[in-house]
Design an enzyme around this catalytic site. Sequence first.
Site, PDB file in Angstrom:
ATOM      1  N   LYS A  32       0.853  -1.196   0.000  1.00 35.94           N
ATOM      2  CA  LYS A  32       0.000   0.000   0.000  1.00 35.94           C
ATOM      3  C   LYS A  32       0.883   1.239   0.000  1.00 35.94           C
ATOM      4  O   LYS A  32       1.784   1.375   0.829  1.00 35.94           O
ATOM      5  CB  LYS A  32      -0.883   0.007   1.257  1.00 35.94           C
ATOM      6  CG  LYS A  32      -1.793   1.228   1.346  1.00 35.94           C
ATOM      7  CD  LYS A  32      -2.782   1.108   2.496  1.00 35.94           C
ATOM      8  CE  LYS A  32      -2.257   1.613   3.819  1.00 35.94           C
ATOM      9  NZ  LYS A  32      -2.036   3.089   3.875  1.00 35.94           N
ATOM     10  N   ASP A  59      -3.509   4.340  -1.555  1.00 33.85           N
ATOM     11  CA  ASP A  59      -4.405   4.765  -0.469  1.00 33.85           C
ATOM     12  C   ASP A  59      -4.420   6.295  -0.368  1.00 33.85           C
ATOM     13  O   ASP A  59      -3.742   6.884   0.470  1.00 33.85           O
ATOM     14  CB  ASP A  59      -3.886   4.129   0.835  1.00 33.85           C
ATOM     15  CG  ASP A  59      -4.736   4.435   2.050  1.00 33.85           C
ATOM     16  OD1 ASP A  59      -5.899   4.832   1.894  1.00 33.85           O
ATOM     17  OD2 ASP A  59      -4.207   4.255   3.169  1.00 33.85           O
ATOM     18  N   LYS A  61      -7.380   8.128  -0.270  1.00 33.10           N
ATOM     19  CA  LYS A  61      -8.559   8.547   0.515  1.00 33.10           C
ATOM     20  C   LYS A  61      -9.165   9.864   0.015  1.00 33.10           C
ATOM     21  O   LYS A  61      -9.321  10.826   0.779  1.00 33.10           O
ATOM     22  CB  LYS A  61      -8.181   8.714   1.984  1.00 33.10           C
ATOM     23  CG  LYS A  61      -7.751   7.444   2.698  1.00 33.10           C
ATOM     24  CD  LYS A  61      -7.665   7.653   4.195  1.00 33.10           C
ATOM     25  CE  LYS A  61      -7.207   6.434   4.942  1.00 33.10           C
ATOM     26  NZ  LYS A  61      -5.784   6.124   4.820  1.00 33.10           N
ATOM     27  N   ASP A  64     -13.680  15.050  -1.635  1.00 39.61           N
ATOM     28  CA  ASP A  64     -13.798  16.411  -2.149  1.00 39.61           C
ATOM     29  C   ASP A  64     -15.138  16.509  -2.876  1.00 39.61           C
ATOM     30  O   ASP A  64     -15.939  15.563  -2.822  1.00 39.61           O
ATOM     31  CB  ASP A  64     -12.603  16.700  -3.096  1.00 39.61           C
ATOM     32  CG  ASP A  64     -12.244  18.184  -3.139  1.00 39.61           C
ATOM     33  OD1 ASP A  64     -13.167  19.026  -3.181  1.00 39.61           O
ATOM     34  OD2 ASP A  64     -11.039  18.495  -3.150  1.00 39.61           O
ATOM     35  N   THR A 121      -9.930   3.662  11.427  1.00 44.57           N
ATOM     36  CA  THR A 121      -9.783   2.760  12.569  1.00 44.57           C
ATOM     37  C   THR A 121      -9.140   3.458  13.776  1.00 44.57           C
ATOM     38  O   THR A 121      -9.032   2.877  14.844  1.00 44.57           O
ATOM     39  CB  THR A 121      -8.960   1.512  12.162  1.00 44.57           C
ATOM     40  OG1 THR A 121      -7.904   1.925  11.304  1.00 44.57           O
ATOM     41  CG2 THR A 121      -9.812   0.533  11.418  1.00 44.57           C
ATOM     42  N   ARG A 213       2.979  -0.919  10.815  1.00 43.26           N
ATOM     43  CA  ARG A 213       4.056  -0.956  11.796  1.00 43.26           C
ATOM     44  C   ARG A 213       4.439  -2.344  12.308  1.00 43.26           C
ATOM     45  O   ARG A 213       5.607  -2.574  12.623  1.00 43.26           O
ATOM     46  CB  ARG A 213       3.720  -0.011  12.960  1.00 43.26           C
ATOM     47  CG  ARG A 213       3.870   1.452  12.559  1.00 43.26           C
ATOM     48  CD  ARG A 213       3.151   2.388  13.494  1.00 43.26           C
ATOM     49  NE  ARG A 213       1.712   2.348  13.301  1.00 43.26           N
ATOM     50  CZ  ARG A 213       0.849   3.145  13.926  1.00 43.26           C
ATOM     51  NH1 ARG A 213       1.284   4.041  14.776  1.00 43.26           N
ATOM     52  NH2 ARG A 213      -0.442   3.044  13.686  1.00 43.26           N
TER      53      ARG A 213
HETATM   54  O1  C5P Z   1       0.941   0.856  11.205  1.00 39.89           O
HETATM   55  P1  C5P Z   1      -0.466   0.419  11.012  1.00 39.89           P
HETATM   56  O2  C5P Z   1      -0.602  -1.098  10.823  1.00 39.89           O
HETATM   57  O3  C5P Z   1      -1.414   0.964  12.054  1.00 39.89           O
HETATM   58  O4  C5P Z   1      -0.889   1.075   9.603  1.00 39.89           O
HETATM   59  C1  C5P Z   1      -2.189   1.010   9.114  1.00 39.89           C
HETATM   60  C2  C5P Z   1      -2.254   1.617   7.751  1.00 39.89           C
HETATM   61  O5  C5P Z   1      -3.599   1.563   7.274  1.00 39.89           O
HETATM   62  C3  C5P Z   1      -1.828   3.078   7.676  1.00 39.89           C
HETATM   63  O6  C5P Z   1      -1.158   3.238   6.429  1.00 39.89           O
HETATM   64  C4  C5P Z   1      -3.137   3.855   7.677  1.00 39.89           C
HETATM   65  O7  C5P Z   1      -3.053   5.036   6.932  1.00 39.89           O
HETATM   66  C5  C5P Z   1      -4.081   2.874   6.991  1.00 39.89           C
HETATM   67  N1  C5P Z   1      -5.502   3.017   7.323  1.00 39.89           N
HETATM   68  C6  C5P Z   1      -6.007   2.889   8.600  1.00 39.89           C
HETATM   69  N2  C5P Z   1      -7.349   3.032   8.850  1.00 39.89           N
HETATM   70  C7  C5P Z   1      -8.180   3.252   7.857  1.00 39.89           C
HETATM   71  C8  C5P Z   1      -7.683   3.385   6.551  1.00 39.89           C
HETATM   72  C9  C5P Z   1      -6.333   3.246   6.316  1.00 39.89           C
HETATM   73  O8  C5P Z   1      -5.254   2.644   9.517  1.00 39.89           O
HETATM   74  N3  C5P Z   1      -9.487   3.312   8.106  1.00 39.89           N
END
Ligand code: C5P
Length: 235
Positions: A32, A59, A61, A64, A121, A213
């Site tokens: 991603k 991604d 998002k 607009d 999330t 992460r």
């Molecule tokens: O590090 P981590 O596993 O929390 O990363 C989650 C990834 O998913 C990040 O790139 C974040 O921008 C993305 N994301 C998210 N929640 C959403 C949509 C995308 O955490 N609803």
Amino acid sequence: MAKDVIIALDFPDRKTTLDFLDRFEGEKPFVKIGMELFYGEGPSIVREIKERGHKIFLDVKCHDIPNTVEKTMKNLAALDVDMTNVHAAGTIKMMEAALKGLTEGAGGNRRTLLIAVTQLTSTDQERMESDILIKENINDVIVKYAKNAETAGLDGVVCSPLESEMIHGSTGEGFITVTPGVRFADDAKGDQKRVTTPGKARELGSDYIVVGRSITQAEDPVAAYRRCVKDFLGA
Ligand code: C5P
């Protein structure tokens, strides 16, 4: 429905990203590219990673007015990524415009999956009520946003794995859930609120999990990725 683990390449620049991907040697994980990397490096980073043979979820998002989102998606179609997204909060009309732009940009033959973010999330009931003044139950909001995305003709939604089951129960077959908010049981949650493990995400019906992460910050990212795939796909 192809299930897969998507690695969130949340890195500041090209060099850090490519150094990270080089660690995988022959393996080509689905990745991603988010706003951090895309805004830093521009479309060339998408082309370069695609040329290396990775599937890509761009991604961005988008959120607009419908006209702007339509034109944006039309332009993004040229990158020929596997998946991209918009915010469902932009309304059904905006999502329809996004789909139109993406389809037209692909010469009428759209290959890129278009999905919608329901509630991030990192947002929980308390924040949603206090900061964005939505007083409904967060699960009802998420299901409503998912149904809006389906009505607009989108392919699925981004949501927490904890919400996959209820979304699959309220939408038609083939409507996919792409779920960030995944952690190994022994990891820190960070800023994420609605999280679970890869194995549990599989049980709950996630179609794709997005893991940042827990893989990128691991001492051995390749081993962490393989652990994720094993937990999620049972492979
Ligand atoms: O590090 P981590 O596993 O929390 O990363 C989650 C990834 O998913 C990040 O790139 C974040 O921008 C993305 N994301 C998210 N929640 C959403 C949509 C995308 O955490 N609803």
